[in-house]
Design a protein around this motif. Structure first.
Motif, PDB file in Angstrom:
ATOM      1  N   ARG A  29     -13.816  -1.924   0.761  1.00 53.76           N
ATOM      2  CA  ARG A  29     -14.398  -2.855   1.733  1.00 53.76           C
ATOM      3  C   ARG A  29     -13.385  -3.788   2.373  1.00 53.76           C
ATOM      4  NH1 ARG A  29     -19.585  -5.425  -0.837  1.00 53.76           N
ATOM      5  NH2 ARG A  29     -19.770  -6.180   1.287  1.00 53.76           N
ATOM      6  N   LEU A  30     -12.281  -4.032   1.692  1.00 54.75           N
ATOM      7  CA  LEU A  30     -11.318  -4.994   2.201  1.00 54.75           C
ATOM      8  C   LEU A  30      -9.887  -4.472   1.999  1.00 54.75           C
ATOM      9  CD1 LEU A  30     -11.689  -7.782   3.537  1.00 54.75           C
ATOM     10  CD2 LEU A  30     -11.235  -8.824   1.323  1.00 54.75           C
TER      11      LEU A  30
ATOM     12  N   ARG B  27      -1.757 -11.868   5.367  1.00 55.03           N
ATOM     13  CA  ARG B  27      -2.728 -10.778   5.468  1.00 55.03           C
ATOM     14  C   ARG B  27      -4.046 -11.204   4.856  1.00 55.03           C
ATOM     15  NH1 ARG B  27       0.713  -5.205   4.554  1.00 55.03           N
ATOM     16  NH2 ARG B  27       2.539  -5.900   5.710  1.00 55.03           N
ATOM     17  N   HIS B  28      -5.106 -10.534   5.276  1.00 53.17           N
ATOM     18  CA  HIS B  28      -6.447 -10.864   4.792  1.00 53.17           C
ATOM     19  C   HIS B  28      -7.051  -9.732   3.967  1.00 53.17           C
ATOM     20  CE1 HIS B  28      -6.261 -14.383   7.312  1.00 53.17           C
ATOM     21  NE2 HIS B  28      -5.878 -13.606   8.307  1.00 53.17           N
TER      22      HIS B  28
ATOM     23  N   CYS C 138       3.959  -1.066   7.707  1.00 52.54           N
ATOM     24  CA  CYS C 138       5.099  -1.985   7.684  1.00 52.54           C
ATOM     25  C   CYS C 138       5.035  -2.841   6.421  1.00 52.54           C
ATOM     26  CB  CYS C 138       5.110  -2.883   8.919  1.00 52.54           C
ATOM     27  SG  CYS C 138       6.506  -4.018   8.928  1.00 52.54           S
ATOM     28  N   ALA C 139       5.924  -2.546   5.476  1.00 55.49           N
ATOM     29  CA  ALA C 139       5.974  -3.298   4.218  1.00 55.49           C
ATOM     30  C   ALA C 139       6.741  -4.605   4.374  1.00 55.49           C
ATOM     31  CB  ALA C 139       6.589  -2.444   3.116  1.00 55.49           C
ATOM     32  N   GLY C 140       7.031  -4.976   5.608  1.00 56.42           N
ATOM     33  CA  GLY C 140       7.707  -6.236   5.873  1.00 56.42           C
ATOM     34  C   GLY C 140       9.210  -6.081   5.974  1.00 56.42           C
TER      35      GLY C 140
ATOM     36  N   HIS D 279       0.241  -4.626  -1.043  1.00 61.60           N
ATOM     37  CA  HIS D 279       0.303  -6.052  -0.737  1.00 61.60           C
ATOM     38  C   HIS D 279      -1.060  -6.686  -0.989  1.00 61.60           C
ATOM     39  CE1 HIS D 279       4.193  -5.888   1.608  1.00 61.60           C
ATOM     40  NE2 HIS D 279       4.298  -6.985   0.887  1.00 61.60           N
ATOM     41  N   VAL D 280      -1.036  -7.803  -1.674  1.00 60.11           N
ATOM     42  CA  VAL D 280      -2.248  -8.541  -2.023  1.00 60.11           C
ATOM     43  C   VAL D 280      -2.293  -9.801  -1.165  1.00 60.11           C
ATOM     44  CG1 VAL D 280      -3.502  -9.687  -3.902  1.00 60.11           C
ATOM     45  CG2 VAL D 280      -2.087  -7.662  -4.391  1.00 60.11           C
TER      46      VAL D 280
END
Length: 178
Positions: A106-107, A76-77, A113-115, A143-144
């Motif tokens: 901003r990001l 993820r970004h 979906c937590a995976g 999630h980071v």
């Protein structure tokens, strides 16, 4: 003052030097950007059984107003606030108002979906425990993304803003999802 418990994971691959969830919390702690009522539970083992056991035990011990579980999302970004955790055919959602939490960031995005790995399992188990025991703690999984010079300041600023919103005084109830 009510407590916020923040958790992070340890690395889970042999070639990982660190976990971005832990890196973010350490960075904010070093920069003194965590709220005074924040407690850290760092380097939780990436293990389907141990992670929920450790974190739920700490939740029972401390009874925080808010539990923020953080994990690394390698692909993820953006910072991702997870709406729900899933197990088999059951889905449990956080009671927090995620659109309000991310307003003006901003990001950061809301994820549905937590995976399929330990993060999702932990989140589901925490939400299930809160629901089953009628615990007053509000919980969220964040999630980071992998941190780098281009995104680190944006991710830290967004995370700090979300923490500020979750650190509202007890007299100001946290917003709930309709």
């Amino acid at each position: 003052m009510s407590t916020i418990l923040l958790t992070s994971f340890a690395p889970w691959k042999a070639d990982q030097r660190s976990n971005s969830s832990d890196d973010l919390l350490v960075s904010l702690q070093q920069r003194q950007e965590l709220p005074d009522n924040a407690l850290l539970m760092r380097q939780v083992p990436v293990n389907f059984h141990l992670a929920p056991c450790h974190i739920i035990a700490k939740l029972v011990e401390l009874r925080p107003a808010v539990l923020i579980c953080c994990g690394m999302a390698e692909k993820r970004h953006c910072l991702s606030l997870e709406l729900n955790g899933r197990y088999e055919d059951k889905t449990l959602k956080t009671a927090l108002n995620l659109p309000e939490l991310i307003a003006g960031t901003r990001l950061t995005e809301i994820s549905h979906c937590a995976g399929t790995y330990v993060c999702n399992h932990l989140y589901f188990k925490v939400l299930e425990f809160i629901q089953r025991t009628r615990c007053s703690t509000q919980a969220i999984f964040i999630h980071v993304p992998p941190l780098n010079p281009l995104n680190q300041e944006f991710v830290a600023a967004d995370f700090t803003l979300i923490l500020q919103r979750l650190s509202l005084p007890a007299t100001a109830p946290l917003p709930l999802v309709a």
